[in-house]
Design a protein around this motif. Structure first.
Motif, PDB file in Angstrom:
ATOM      1  N   TYR A  14       0.825  -1.201   0.000  1.00  0.00           N
ATOM      2  CA  TYR A  14       0.000   0.000   0.000  1.00  0.00           C
ATOM      3  C   TYR A  14       0.860   1.253   0.000  1.00  0.00           C
ATOM      4  O   TYR A  14       1.897   1.311   0.663  1.00  0.00           O
ATOM      5  N   ILE A  16      -0.354   5.063   0.734  1.00  0.00           N
ATOM      6  CA  ILE A  16      -1.488   5.918   1.085  1.00  0.00           C
ATOM      7  C   ILE A  16      -0.957   7.315   1.380  1.00  0.00           C
ATOM      8  O   ILE A  16      -0.144   7.501   2.290  1.00  0.00           O
ATOM      9  N   ILE A  23      -2.959  12.179   7.087  1.00  0.00           N
ATOM     10  CA  ILE A  23      -3.574  10.854   7.035  1.00  0.00           C
ATOM     11  C   ILE A  23      -3.223  10.120   8.330  1.00  0.00           C
ATOM     12  O   ILE A  23      -2.080   9.718   8.537  1.00  0.00           O
ATOM     13  N   GLU A  25      -3.491   7.140  11.441  1.00  0.00           N
ATOM     14  CA  GLU A  25      -3.396   5.685  11.477  1.00  0.00           C
ATOM     15  C   GLU A  25      -4.769   5.025  11.342  1.00  0.00           C
ATOM     16  O   GLU A  25      -4.911   3.983  10.701  1.00  0.00           O
ATOM     17  N   GLN A  28      -5.779   4.974   7.697  1.00  0.00           N
ATOM     18  CA  GLN A  28      -4.965   4.016   6.948  1.00  0.00           C
ATOM     19  C   GLN A  28      -5.399   2.580   7.232  1.00  0.00           C
ATOM     20  O   GLN A  28      -5.464   1.745   6.326  1.00  0.00           O
ATOM     21  N   THR A  29      -5.706   2.294   8.488  1.00  0.00           N
ATOM     22  CA  THR A  29      -6.184   0.957   8.850  1.00  0.00           C
ATOM     23  C   THR A  29      -7.512   0.658   8.171  1.00  0.00           C
ATOM     24  O   THR A  29      -7.743  -0.453   7.664  1.00  0.00           O
ATOM     25  N   LYS A  32      -6.844  -0.126   4.424  1.00  0.00           N
ATOM     26  CA  LYS A  32      -6.262  -1.453   4.203  1.00  0.00           C
ATOM     27  C   LYS A  32      -7.276  -2.564   4.455  1.00  0.00           C
ATOM     28  O   LYS A  32      -7.374  -3.526   3.683  1.00  0.00           O
TER      29      LYS A  32
END
Length: 202
Positions: A14, A16, A23, A25, A28-29, A32
């Protein structure tokens, strides 16, 4: 760029990023987790995903590109007032694309022994005509304002049409694997798909 396992056990990388946007965490989690769920159901061995967040006025824009091991890619864009909703909108569009071509993507993965061959080319951005609408331009020579390196895939006509649908593009330029000539498929105003092949005459 981090890796994340799909349902088929392969690691998808990834990237991002945010254009002038932080951005976190948690986002982002979310990206994903959702992409693994979406792509893992329909695509064989996705290799990497690029997710770009930006703003347009008061709305958030999310662009998602997922590359498959065969060389094809899926692309979608979402735009909403909330950044999570903008990604979810892009994800829903991508899932619809992949679901529509699930069988053909699986066959494409099984039948293509080698990844799609890519040829390097240059892409240019030309300045738009300026001035009064009925004023004749001073010269027919276009003004180049940017040059971008691009890649032209070697595909069958059917693969090119599938790539156009997966990327939500109005046009795809490709090298025809049948004759090595540069071909174009594009969306027509009547809803059909046009195909230009300079080698087919008469």
């Amino acid at each position: 760029m981090g890796g994340h396992l799909t349902k088929k056990g392969t690691a998808m990388r990834y990237k991002i990023t945010g254009k002038h946007i932080d951005i976190g965490e948690a986002l982002q989690t979310h990206v994903k987790t959702e992409l693994v769920e979406i792509v893992g159901k329909y695509a064989e061995r996705p290799t990497d995903a690029q997710v770009i967040f930006s703003k347009s006025g008061h709305q958030f824009v999310t662009e998602v590109i997922v590359h498959l091991s065969t060389g094809l890619s899926s692309q979608a864009k979402g735009q909403e007032n909330d950044i999570y909703a903008s990604f979810d909108s892009a994800g829903a569009k991508m899932e619809k694309q992949l679901r529509r071509y699930k069988r053909r993507l699986k066959n494409h993965h099984n039948e293509r022994a080698e990844p799609v061959e890519l040829s390097h080319a240059s892409s240019y951005i030309l300045a738009a005509e300026s001035g009064v609408d009925d004023q004749e331009p001073d010269s027919l020579q276009p003004i180049i304002i940017a040059e971008i390196e691009t890649k032209i895939p070697s595909l069958s006509v059917g693969e090119a049409v599938m790539q156009m649908e997966l990327s939500s593009s109005p046009v795809v330029v490709f090298k025809n694997e049948g004759n090595s000539g540069v071909n174009v498929v594009y969306r027509r105003d009547d809803g059909n798909i046009g195909w230009i092949d300079p080698t087919r005459t008469g």
